[in-house]
Write an enzyme that holds these catalytic residues in place. Structure first.
Site, PDB file in Angstrom:
ATOM      1  N   GLY A  33       0.815  -1.205   0.000  1.00 25.73           N
ATOM      2  CA  GLY A  33       0.000   0.000   0.000  1.00 25.73           C
ATOM      3  C   GLY A  33       0.848   1.253   0.000  1.00 25.73           C
ATOM      4  O   GLY A  33       1.297   1.725  -1.049  1.00 25.73           O
ATOM      5  N   CYS A  34       1.088   1.788   1.185  1.00 26.60           N
ATOM      6  CA  CYS A  34       1.774   3.074   1.326  1.00 26.60           C
ATOM      7  C   CYS A  34       3.204   3.067   0.797  1.00 26.60           C
ATOM      8  O   CYS A  34       3.619   4.006   0.123  1.00 26.60           O
ATOM      9  CB  CYS A  34       1.761   3.503   2.785  1.00 26.60           C
ATOM     10  SG  CYS A  34       0.099   3.762   3.431  1.00 26.60           S
ATOM     11  N   VAL A  35       3.969   2.021   1.109  1.00 32.08           N
ATOM     12  CA  VAL A  35       5.360   1.976   0.655  1.00 32.08           C
ATOM     13  C   VAL A  35       5.411   1.925  -0.872  1.00 32.08           C
ATOM     14  O   VAL A  35       6.142   2.678  -1.506  1.00 32.08           O
ATOM     15  CB  VAL A  35       6.109   0.782   1.279  1.00 32.08           C
ATOM     16  CG1 VAL A  35       7.501   0.635   0.690  1.00 32.08           C
ATOM     17  CG2 VAL A  35       6.177   0.926   2.791  1.00 32.08           C
TER      18      VAL A  35
END
Length: 92
Positions: A33-35
């Site tokens: 997701g974020c990474v």
């Protein structure tokens, strides 16, 4: 931040460019997701991007490894913690 990427609707790229940053070392707890979103957006903004293998996580090991493999093949370097430390120690 409001979305997975640290760049989405933020001034992060302006801030980093103002500091003359050209390389990002990314860590985090949601590789898929974020990474991943942040690393992809960093690549699109011409930052040299590295993800530290020992410093990311995801829900299951297979998802983590799959995303690391894919990102390393396309958008960034998936590096070891030792490689990241060596790089940082090489800077003046």
């Amino acid at each position: 931040k409001r979305r997975p990427s640290a760049f989405f609707r933020t001034d992060l790229d302006v801030y980093l460019s103002g500091l003359k940053v050209d390389t990002l070392i990314i860590t985090g707890t949601s590789m898929s997701g974020c990474v991943r979103a942040t690393a992809t957006d960093a690549f699109m903004r011409d930052f040299r991007t590295m993800i530290v293998r020992e410093c990311v996580a995801d829900r299951v090991p297979e998802v983590l490894e799959s995303n690391l493999f894919d990102m390393d093949a396309k958008y960034c370097d998936a590096i070891s913690l030792q490689e990241a430390l060596d790089y940082l120690n090489s800077l003046q």
